[in-house]
Design an enzyme around this catalytic site. Structure first.
Site, PDB file in Angstrom:
ATOM      1  N   ASP A  31     -25.349   9.579 -17.325  1.00  0.00           N
ATOM      2  CA  ASP A  31     -24.958   8.822 -16.141  1.00  0.00           C
ATOM      3  C   ASP A  31     -23.676   9.394 -15.541  1.00  0.00           C
ATOM      4  O   ASP A  31     -22.739   9.758 -16.256  1.00  0.00           O
ATOM      5  CB  ASP A  31     -24.766   7.339 -16.509  1.00  0.00           C
ATOM      6  CG  ASP A  31     -24.748   6.428 -15.301  1.00  0.00           C
ATOM      7  OD1 ASP A  31     -25.735   5.688 -15.110  1.00  0.00           O
ATOM      8  OD2 ASP A  31     -23.749   6.458 -14.545  1.00  0.00           O
ATOM      9  N   ASN A  88     -32.126  -2.545 -15.115  1.00  0.00           N
ATOM     10  CA  ASN A  88     -31.731  -3.438 -14.027  1.00  0.00           C
ATOM     11  C   ASN A  88     -32.856  -3.479 -12.999  1.00  0.00           C
ATOM     12  O   ASN A  88     -33.385  -2.433 -12.607  1.00  0.00           O
ATOM     13  CB  ASN A  88     -30.427  -2.948 -13.381  1.00  0.00           C
ATOM     14  CG  ASN A  88     -29.246  -3.058 -14.318  1.00  0.00           C
ATOM     15  OD1 ASN A  88     -29.156  -4.000 -15.098  1.00  0.00           O
ATOM     16  ND2 ASN A  88     -28.340  -2.091 -14.264  1.00  0.00           N
ATOM     17  N   GLY A  94     -28.357  -5.853 -10.134  1.00  0.00           N
ATOM     18  CA  GLY A  94     -27.513  -4.716  -9.762  1.00  0.00           C
ATOM     19  C   GLY A  94     -28.236  -3.390  -9.684  1.00  0.00           C
ATOM     20  O   GLY A  94     -27.602  -2.338  -9.768  1.00  0.00           O
ATOM     21  N   GLN A  95     -29.561  -3.422  -9.526  1.00  0.00           N
ATOM     22  CA  GLN A  95     -30.280  -2.147  -9.390  1.00  0.00           C
ATOM     23  C   GLN A  95     -29.841  -1.469  -8.101  1.00  0.00           C
ATOM     24  O   GLN A  95     -30.013  -2.027  -7.011  1.00  0.00           O
ATOM     25  CB  GLN A  95     -31.800  -2.361  -9.388  1.00  0.00           C
ATOM     26  CG  GLN A  95     -32.552  -1.028  -9.318  1.00  0.00           C
ATOM     27  CD  GLN A  95     -34.077  -1.175  -9.329  1.00  0.00           C
ATOM     28  OE1 GLN A  95     -34.618  -2.284  -9.340  1.00  0.00           O
ATOM     29  NE2 GLN A  95     -34.766  -0.047  -9.335  1.00  0.00           N
ATOM     30  N   SER A  96     -29.257  -0.281  -8.229  1.00  0.00           N
ATOM     31  CA  SER A  96     -28.745   0.414  -7.045  1.00  0.00           C
ATOM     32  C   SER A  96     -29.592   1.622  -6.666  1.00  0.00           C
ATOM     33  O   SER A  96     -29.459   2.132  -5.552  1.00  0.00           O
ATOM     34  CB  SER A  96     -27.295   0.850  -7.282  1.00  0.00           C
ATOM     35  OG  SER A  96     -27.223   1.750  -8.362  1.00  0.00           O
ATOM     36  N   HIS A 101     -35.339   3.242 -13.960  1.00  0.00           N
ATOM     37  CA  HIS A 101     -34.488   3.946 -14.916  1.00  0.00           C
ATOM     38  C   HIS A 101     -34.051   2.982 -16.008  1.00  0.00           C
ATOM     39  O   HIS A 101     -33.673   1.844 -15.729  1.00  0.00           O
ATOM     40  CB  HIS A 101     -33.269   4.587 -14.245  1.00  0.00           C
ATOM     41  CG  HIS A 101     -32.500   3.676 -13.341  1.00  0.00           C
ATOM     42  ND1 HIS A 101     -32.937   3.333 -12.072  1.00  0.00           N
ATOM     43  CD2 HIS A 101     -31.316   3.026 -13.514  1.00  0.00           C
ATOM     44  CE1 HIS A 101     -32.055   2.529 -11.507  1.00  0.00           C
ATOM     45  NE2 HIS A 101     -31.054   2.309 -12.366  1.00  0.00           N
ATOM     46  N   HIS A 103     -31.232   2.425 -18.828  1.00  0.00           N
ATOM     47  CA  HIS A 103     -29.919   2.847 -19.317  1.00  0.00           C
ATOM     48  C   HIS A 103     -29.938   2.784 -20.841  1.00  0.00           C
ATOM     49  O   HIS A 103     -30.388   1.781 -21.416  1.00  0.00           O
ATOM     50  CB  HIS A 103     -28.825   1.878 -18.845  1.00  0.00           C
ATOM     51  CG  HIS A 103     -28.627   1.786 -17.371  1.00  0.00           C
ATOM     52  ND1 HIS A 103     -27.549   2.349 -16.723  1.00  0.00           N
ATOM     53  CD2 HIS A 103     -29.357   1.176 -16.400  1.00  0.00           C
ATOM     54  CE1 HIS A 103     -27.616   2.078 -15.420  1.00  0.00           C
ATOM     55  NE2 HIS A 103     -28.707   1.366 -15.201  1.00  0.00           N
TER      56      HIS A 103
HETATM   57  P1  DGP Z   1     -28.438   0.843 -11.590  1.00  0.00           P
HETATM   58  O1  DGP Z   1     -27.192   0.147 -11.137  1.00  0.00           O
HETATM   59  O2  DGP Z   1     -29.121   0.162 -12.753  1.00  0.00           O
HETATM   60  O3  DGP Z   1     -29.388   1.132 -10.446  1.00  0.00           O
HETATM   61  O4  DGP Z   1     -27.943   2.250 -12.147  1.00  0.00           O
HETATM   62  C1  DGP Z   1     -27.884   3.411 -11.419  1.00  0.00           C
HETATM   63  C2  DGP Z   1     -27.050   4.397 -12.219  1.00  0.00           C
HETATM   64  O5  DGP Z   1     -27.304   5.679 -11.717  1.00  0.00           O
HETATM   65  C3  DGP Z   1     -25.560   4.187 -12.148  1.00  0.00           C
HETATM   66  O6  DGP Z   1     -25.069   3.868 -13.452  1.00  0.00           O
HETATM   67  C4  DGP Z   1     -24.983   5.505 -11.677  1.00  0.00           C
HETATM   68  C5  DGP Z   1     -26.139   6.465 -11.851  1.00  0.00           C
HETATM   69  N1  DGP Z   1     -26.244   7.502 -10.849  1.00  0.00           N
HETATM   70  C6  DGP Z   1     -26.382   7.301  -9.516  1.00  0.00           C
HETATM   71  N2  DGP Z   1     -26.475   8.494  -8.891  1.00  0.00           N
HETATM   72  C7  DGP Z   1     -26.418   9.449  -9.861  1.00  0.00           C
HETATM   73  C8  DGP Z   1     -26.471  10.867  -9.830  1.00  0.00           C
HETATM   74  O7  DGP Z   1     -26.617  11.525  -8.797  1.00  0.00           O
HETATM   75  N3  DGP Z   1     -26.374  11.509 -11.029  1.00  0.00           N
HETATM   76  C9  DGP Z   1     -26.240  10.824 -12.210  1.00  0.00           C
HETATM   77  N4  DGP Z   1     -26.155  11.564 -13.329  1.00  0.00           N
HETATM   78  N5  DGP Z   1     -26.195   9.484 -12.265  1.00  0.00           N
HETATM   79  C10 DGP Z   1     -26.268   8.818 -11.105  1.00  0.00           C
END
Ligand code: DGP
Length: 115
Positions: A31, A88, A94-96, A101, A103
């Protein structure tokens, strides 16, 4: 592959990421914004927006994903000390990134309940 999906691009190798694992169905990478000493994301190569959009035909993929999280936890040395797997789903969780995915978090004592 969804053109504006950042995780599709990571799966395709067009956006760089530090990989932890990959096979024909899944890619796992560290991450960008780690919330624990070990913080890895596992995604399907195929675009699936999230757990809420999964269908019965995704059963084998989701089972494989879960077993791979354990395999990665073992590989990272956090299987015995403990780890958490979080998916998420939608806004309140908080799914962004709208590409499924999981974690994998570990390497420290994790609080419960989550914030
Ligand atoms: P969520 O909030 O559950 O949707 O988690 C999304 C996660 O994705 C967040 O912890 C940061 C990670 N993330 C977002 N963009 C990138 C990226 O370009 N590269 C990596 N390695 N992680 C990313």
């Amino acid at each position: 592959m969804v053109n504006d999906c950042i995780f599709c691009k990571i799966a395709a190798g067009s956006i760089p990421a530090r990989l932890a694992y990959q096979d024909d169905q899944l890619v796992a990478f560290y991450d960008l914004n780690p919330q624990a000493p070990t913080h890895i994301l596992v995604i399907p190569r195929r675009h699936l927006p999230g757990l809420a959009e999964a269908e019965p035909g995704d059963q084998a993929l989701l089972g494989h994903l879960l077993l791979v999280t354990r395999r990665i936890a073992e590989q990272e040395g956090i299987a015995a000390s403990g780890f958490r797997v979080v998916i998420n789903t939608h806004a309140d969780a908080g799914q962004s990134v709208p590409h499924l995915h999981a974690h994998i978090l570990g390497g420290r004592r994790l609080g419960w309940p989550p914030g």
